[in-house]
Design a protein around this motif. Structure first.
Motif, short mmCIF file in Angstrom:
data_model
loop_
_atom_site.label_atom_id
_atom_site.label_comp_id
_atom_site.label_asym_id
_atom_site.label_seq_id
_atom_site.Cartn_x
_atom_site.Cartn_y
_atom_site.Cartn_z
N GLN A 1 0.83 -1.20 0.00
CA GLN A 1 0.00 0.00 0.00
C GLN A 1 0.87 1.26 0.00
OE1 GLN A 1 -3.13 0.08 -0.37
NE2 GLN A 1 -3.87 -1.95 0.24
N PRO A 2 0.45 2.32 -0.69
CA PRO A 2 1.21 3.58 -0.65
C PRO A 2 1.14 4.21 0.74
CG PRO A 2 -0.70 3.76 -2.11
CD PRO A 2 -0.68 2.37 -1.59
N VAL A 3 2.23 4.82 1.15
CA VAL A 3 2.33 5.47 2.46
C VAL A 3 2.90 6.86 2.25
CG1 VAL A 3 3.44 5.35 4.72
CG2 VAL A 3 2.77 3.25 3.58
N LYS A 4 2.30 7.86 2.91
CA LYS A 4 2.83 9.21 2.82
C LYS A 4 3.96 9.37 3.83
CE LYS A 4 -1.31 11.32 1.04
NZ LYS A 4 -2.08 12.51 0.94
N ILE A 5 5.11 9.86 3.35
CA ILE A 5 6.26 10.11 4.20
C ILE A 5 6.41 11.62 4.33
CG2 ILE A 5 8.74 9.76 4.49
CD1 ILE A 5 8.44 7.30 2.63
N LYS A 6 6.44 12.10 5.59
CA LYS A 6 6.52 13.54 5.84
C LYS A 6 7.90 14.08 5.45
CE LYS A 6 5.16 13.14 10.22
NZ LYS A 6 4.90 13.58 11.60
N ALA A 7 7.95 15.38 5.20
CA ALA A 7 9.22 16.05 4.93
C ALA A 7 10.07 16.00 6.20
CB ALA A 7 8.96 17.50 4.53
N SER A 8 11.37 15.93 6.02
CA SER A 8 12.28 15.88 7.17
C SER A 8 13.64 16.43 6.78
CB SER A 8 12.43 14.45 7.67
OG SER A 8 13.04 13.64 6.68
N ASN A 9 14.45 16.68 7.79
CA ASN A 9 15.82 17.10 7.58
C ASN A 9 16.74 15.93 7.89
OD1 ASN A 9 15.25 19.80 6.89
ND2 ASN A 9 14.94 20.27 9.05
N THR A 10 17.86 15.86 7.20
CA THR A 10 18.82 14.80 7.43
C THR A 10 20.23 15.38 7.30
OG1 THR A 10 19.43 12.54 6.81
CG2 THR A 10 18.91 14.05 5.01
N VAL A 11 21.22 14.58 7.61
CA VAL A 11 22.61 15.02 7.51
C VAL A 11 23.29 14.24 6.40
CG1 VAL A 11 24.82 15.15 8.73
CG2 VAL A 11 22.69 15.57 9.96
N ALA A 12 24.03 14.96 5.58
CA ALA A 12 24.81 14.33 4.52
C ALA A 12 26.29 14.56 4.79
CB ALA A 12 24.42 14.91 3.17
N PHE A 13 27.11 13.63 4.37
CA PHE A 13 28.56 13.75 4.53
C PHE A 13 29.21 13.57 3.18
CE2 PHE A 13 32.73 11.72 5.14
CZ PHE A 13 33.35 12.72 5.87
N LYS A 14 30.07 14.52 2.83
CA LYS A 14 30.82 14.42 1.59
C LYS A 14 32.29 14.27 1.97
CE LYS A 14 32.02 16.67 -2.68
NZ LYS A 14 32.13 17.89 -3.42
N PRO A 15 32.89 13.11 1.69
CA PRO A 15 34.29 12.91 2.08
C PRO A 15 35.23 13.83 1.32
CG PRO A 15 33.49 11.06 0.78
CD PRO A 15 32.32 11.97 1.01
N GLY A 16 36.29 14.25 1.99
CA GLY A 16 37.31 15.08 1.38
C GLY A 16 38.28 14.25 0.56
N LYS A 17 39.12 14.92 -0.22
CA LYS A 17 40.04 14.24 -1.10
C LYS A 17 41.02 13.35 -0.35
CE LYS A 17 43.31 15.17 -4.90
NZ LYS A 17 43.87 13.86 -4.80
N ALA A 18 41.56 13.85 0.77
CA ALA A 18 42.53 13.08 1.53
C ALA A 18 41.91 11.79 2.07
CB ALA A 18 43.10 13.91 2.67
N LEU A 19 40.65 11.86 2.54
CA LEU A 19 39.96 10.68 3.04
C LEU A 19 39.72 9.69 1.91
CD1 LEU A 19 38.58 9.14 5.33
CD2 LEU A 19 36.51 10.45 4.85
#
Length: 90
Positions: free
Chosen positions: A67-85
């Motif tokens: 069944q379709p379910v509505k998912i509310k808007a939310s905030n999350t955290v993203a990580f972008k690795p640096g070149k050295a990593l």
């Protein structure tokens, strides 16, 4: 690696007690969390960047019933690795 293991490694490398290293680690994590809460990005040169991202409302699917379910808007955290990593793990 879990948080206590990370604190122990910091204590050993920085010549601190485990308690001091744990307080330093907690302070760093609190500051990163606070900055993200204020919608600031956190850049650790050579390691990477943490940013807050907004996810809009969307329709998902209940995997059990299909069944379709509505998912509310939310905030999350993203990580972008640096070149050295990136270079160190490849």
């Amino acid at each position: 690696m879990r948080k206590p293991e990370l604190a122990a490694a910091i204590a050993e490398k920085a010549d601190l007690t485990k308690d001091q290293a744990n307080r330093v680690l907690n302070a760093v994590l609190e500051e990163i969390t606070g900055a993200l809460n204020r919608k600031d990005s956190v850049t650790l040169v050579g390691f990477g960047t943490f940013v807050q991202r907004h996810r809009g409302a969307r329709t998902g699917k209940n995997p059990q019933t299909g069944q379709p379910v509505k998912i509310k808007a939310s905030n999350t955290v993203a990580f972008k690795p640096g070149k050295a990593l990136k270079d160190s793990i490849n």
